[in-house]
Design an enzyme around this catalytic site. Structure first.
Site, PDB file in Angstrom:
ATOM      1  N   GLY A 175      -9.485 -26.015 -25.160  1.00 57.21           N
ATOM      2  CA  GLY A 175     -11.402 -25.370 -24.986  1.00 57.21           C
ATOM      3  C   GLY A 175     -11.605 -27.448 -24.882  1.00 57.21           C
ATOM      4  N   GLY A 176     -10.915 -28.229 -24.915  1.00 59.22           N
ATOM      5  CA  GLY A 176     -10.175 -29.560 -25.010  1.00 59.22           C
ATOM      6  C   GLY A 176     -11.316 -30.490 -25.729  1.00 59.22           C
ATOM      7  N   THR A 247      -9.492 -22.829 -29.215  1.00 56.80           N
ATOM      8  CA  THR A 247      -8.638 -21.675 -28.688  1.00 56.80           C
ATOM      9  C   THR A 247      -7.958 -21.416 -29.508  1.00 56.80           C
ATOM     10  OG1 THR A 247      -7.066 -22.575 -27.634  1.00 56.80           O
ATOM     11  CG2 THR A 247      -8.711 -22.245 -25.949  1.00 56.80           C
ATOM     12  N   SER A 257      -7.900 -25.607 -39.985  1.00 54.73           N
ATOM     13  CA  SER A 257      -8.708 -25.086 -40.538  1.00 54.73           C
ATOM     14  C   SER A 257      -9.768 -24.410 -40.265  1.00 54.73           C
ATOM     15  CB  SER A 257      -8.129 -25.803 -42.253  1.00 54.73           C
ATOM     16  OG  SER A 257      -9.089 -24.943 -43.367  1.00 54.73           O
ATOM     17  N   GLU A 306       1.064 -30.402 -31.054  1.00 50.83           N
ATOM     18  CA  GLU A 306       0.350 -31.457 -30.063  1.00 50.83           C
ATOM     19  C   GLU A 306       0.180 -31.169 -28.715  1.00 50.83           C
ATOM     20  OE1 GLU A 306      -2.669 -33.781 -33.253  1.00 50.83           O
ATOM     21  OE2 GLU A 306      -0.708 -34.283 -32.884  1.00 50.83           O
ATOM     22  N   GLY A 310       6.470 -27.941 -26.231  1.00 51.51           N
ATOM     23  CA  GLY A 310       6.737 -26.272 -25.514  1.00 51.51           C
ATOM     24  C   GLY A 310       5.114 -25.861 -25.409  1.00 51.51           C
ATOM     25  N   ARG A 453     -24.050 -35.611 -31.365  1.00 50.90           N
ATOM     26  CA  ARG A 453     -23.383 -36.744 -30.904  1.00 50.90           C
ATOM     27  C   ARG A 453     -23.952 -37.139 -29.669  1.00 50.90           C
ATOM     28  NH1 ARG A 453     -18.125 -38.336 -29.985  1.00 50.90           N
ATOM     29  NH2 ARG A 453     -18.099 -36.376 -28.743  1.00 50.90           N
ATOM     30  N   TYR A 516     -15.505 -34.562 -45.177  1.00 48.27           N
ATOM     31  CA  TYR A 516     -15.597 -34.705 -43.865  1.00 48.27           C
ATOM     32  C   TYR A 516     -15.864 -35.593 -43.580  1.00 48.27           C
ATOM     33  CZ  TYR A 516     -15.608 -32.311 -39.131  1.00 48.27           C
ATOM     34  OH  TYR A 516     -15.564 -31.786 -37.757  1.00 48.27           O
TER      35      TYR A 516
END
Length: 622
Positions: A175-176, A247, A257, A306, A310, A453, A516
């Protein structure tokens, strides 16, 4: 005896092969989210979220701008905008006609893409620096040379074989949404970079309602997974903040998470089996078992990889029946420490609901500022009376009070018992119920405020989020020291106004929590503002580590945090990771040197001894 790794399906398994897609809107190529959703500052200084997707949509927020101005000591005007450039230069594709022809033979001509906008989008995530680069230029020196869209495991294996033969770089793309620079291409990379877009591999292959499992392809998007499983009466329960766009494969590759982790677990608890396409072939098992002890499990390499070893192609996930009862709630506490103590008590008693999140005072005020103006005189009077009662009668301080949002899920009796236990614990810690409406609103705000943002960036502000996990005993101190460090660093650089730095506790464990952070600065007229922001974020991360926090809880490492690995890991682990990458993929055809992976080179001989550099101190990591 069969050598196939696909066992016959159990009689309870429903073979579906359903594409998990929906015609629910176009995603933006230049900002977060859907094209039709964005915040706008109007001439009367109110803010409206355009579109109709979210609870905030079309509400006129009259308090947001005055609140930001007062908190950060700045001035915002509707006519003072930093407009994005019509276009920014995109490096030309280095893919040759022969390479493109070979790719077309594998995935088909329609699924080999080289246009500039698509290649640019596949070369970045959503860090502040990456978003500034695509809006204002000055940073995208290298992007993928070509984007391919396979629709089967066999095609991915064929792509890997081509990359091995012709020495390409393969970068899986979901999904970038990452904020770790994992997709950013090193400018010095001279090989052909092929972005492997997984969106066509989005099928629900099978669902087993008896054993409560499903096999889903890695390119399936979170919001589509939720919708389709619900049609069959099930849920995975995995809901990261980015669920609308991220995704399944991305969740595995970043060790993700979700907001309801307390009930359903993190991604490693949800996934029972993984198919991982490597240069050695497909890593998989004959079937998924509840648990097994079969020695080292190569499939575990997928979690947090990451893209380094693979491409995740599919996974078998654990399912839960849709909860018969879902109930929202909220509590208000006089200060952050009381809120943390309440959460710890809930954890100790085993009364943690599906989602339990605590926001500090700055985020509490932010949530209040995002409320639309009351529609009627009676509603305005009611709001003023409630505020007067809380502040004047109950003695809460508007500049210290915090809020905790709750989502209960489960059977009716379970939810009622859990809610009763939380109410008792809240009273013991000086808390007051805020009600179900505020709880639901707080939960839904998660998706809408992701658009903030890009909105504030248009008005000369730079913002980012980062996270950590830390033991209970160190959590309040870590929050205070990180905030103080950022304020000192901001003042030392002579930046205008005041920084916005706030935190929330989002996931609860028996031993600690996930915290966070949000950090924003005003940058109008500041030279090299994005570099200075990066320095502030770096100092915040230094302080997190000095206070005992982890390098990341769920965002991953990518390139943004790779420089800290030598501080958080032993020299032996750093060396072992590098040797593992080199052994599994000596040509470095996977990923883009994430997690500090070296560029391809000769492997050390078996007799050589690794001599890592001396361990750096936190203060020297850059």
């Amino acid at each position: 005896m069969s050598t196939s790794y696909e066992s016959p399906p159990p009689t309870s398994r429903q073979i579906l092969n359903e594409p998990l897609i929906a015609d629910d809107g176009t995603e933006s190529l230049t900002v977060w989210g859907f094209d039709d959703s964005r915040f706008e500052l109007l001439p009367d200084r109110s803010v409206v979220m355009q579109g109709g997707r979210y609870a905030l949509s079309q509400q006129k927020m009259t308090s947001l701008v005055p609140w930001i101005e007062g908190l950060m000591d700045i001035e915002l005007r509707a006519d003072d905008r930093r407009e994005s450039l019509p276009s920014v230069p995109v490096p030309a594709s280095r893919a040759t006609s022969g390479q493109l022809a070979a790719l077309r033979q594998v995935v088909g001509s329609s699924w080999v893409v080289t246009d500039d906008r698509t290649r640019q989008r596949h070369g970045h995530g959503h860090t502040q620096d990456e978003m500034a680069a695509i809006k204002y230029g000055g940073g995208m020196d290298r992007v993928p040379d070509v984007v391919v869209c396979p629709d089967a495991e066999d095609q991915i294996l064929a792509l890997i074989e081509l990359a091995r033969e012709q020495c390409w770089v393969l970068v899986p793309y979901g999904g970038g949404t990452n904020v770790s620079e994992a997709l950013r291409c090193p400018p010095e990379e001279t090989r052909c970079i092929v972005s492997v877009d997984m969106r066509r591999m989005n099928r629900l292959i099978w669902l087993d309602p008896v054993n409560r499992m499903a096999c889903i392809e890695a390119g399936a998007v979170g919001r589509h997974i939720v919708r389709h499983l619900a049609k069959h009466g099930f849920t995975m329960g995995h809901e990261p903040d980015s669920i609308e766009f991220s995704t399944l494969g991305g969740w595995i590759a970043t060790h993700a998470s979700g907001m309801k982790k307390n009930r359903y677990g993190n991604i490693e608890d949800v996934v029972l089996d993984v198919h991982l396409a490597t240069r050695h072939g497909l890593v998989s098992r004959r079937h998924a078992s509840p648990r097994e002890s079969c020695g080292m499990d190569p499939r575990l390499l997928a979690f947090g990889s990451e893209g380094n070893v693979g491409i995740v192609t599919r996974a078998v996930v654990r399912l839960h029946p849709l909860p018969p009862v879902q109930r929202y709630d909220s509590y208000v506490f006089k200060d952050f420490e009381s809120g943390v103590a309440f959460m710890r008590a809930a954890s100790d008693r085993g009364s943690v609901p599906a989602s339990l999140r605590l926001v500090d005072n700055a985020q509490f005020q932010f949530g209040q500022a995002l409320k639309g103006a009351p529609a009627s005189g009676l509603a305005r009077l009611k709001s003023r009376l409630e505020k007067w009662f809380v502040l004047s009668v109950l003695g809460y301080d508007a500049d210290r009070m915090v809020a905790c949002t709750v989502v209960h899920e489960g059977e009716a009796g379970e939810v009622s018992g859990q809610a009763h236990a939380l109410r008792q614990l809240a009273r013991r810690h000086g808390g007051m119920r805020g009600g179900a409406e505020n709880g639901q609103r707080g939960y839904q705000l998660t998706f809408a405020i992701a658009y903030i943002r890009d909105f504030i960036m248009r008005h000369h502000m730079i913002a980012e989020s980062f996270e950590t996990s830390v033991a209970w005993s160190q959590a309040p101190q870590l929050c205070e020291q990180v905030k103080a460090r950022v304020r000192r660093a901001h003042a030392a650089r002579g930046l205008p106004g005041l920084p916005f730095v706030s935190c929330r506790v989002t996931q609860v464990y028996p031993t600690g929590v996930c915290i966070y952070f949000y950090l924003a600065i005003y940058a109008k007229g500041v030279e090299d503002a994005h570099a200075l922001y990066a320095e502030l974020e770096h100092e915040a991360r230094e302080e997190i580590l000095a206070c005992g926090g982890s390098l990341s809880h769920h965002h991953g490492i990518g390139k943004l945090r790779a420089g800290f690995l030598g501080v958080t890991l032993s020299r032996a682990e750093v060396a072992l990771r590098q040797q593992l990458f080199d052994s599994l993929d000596p040509q470095a055809i996977f990923g883009l040197r994430n997690q500090g992976r070296r560029a391809p080179g000769p492997l050390p001989s078996p007799s050589s001894t690794v001599q890592p550099a001396a361990e750096p101190s936190i203060a020297h990591v850059r």
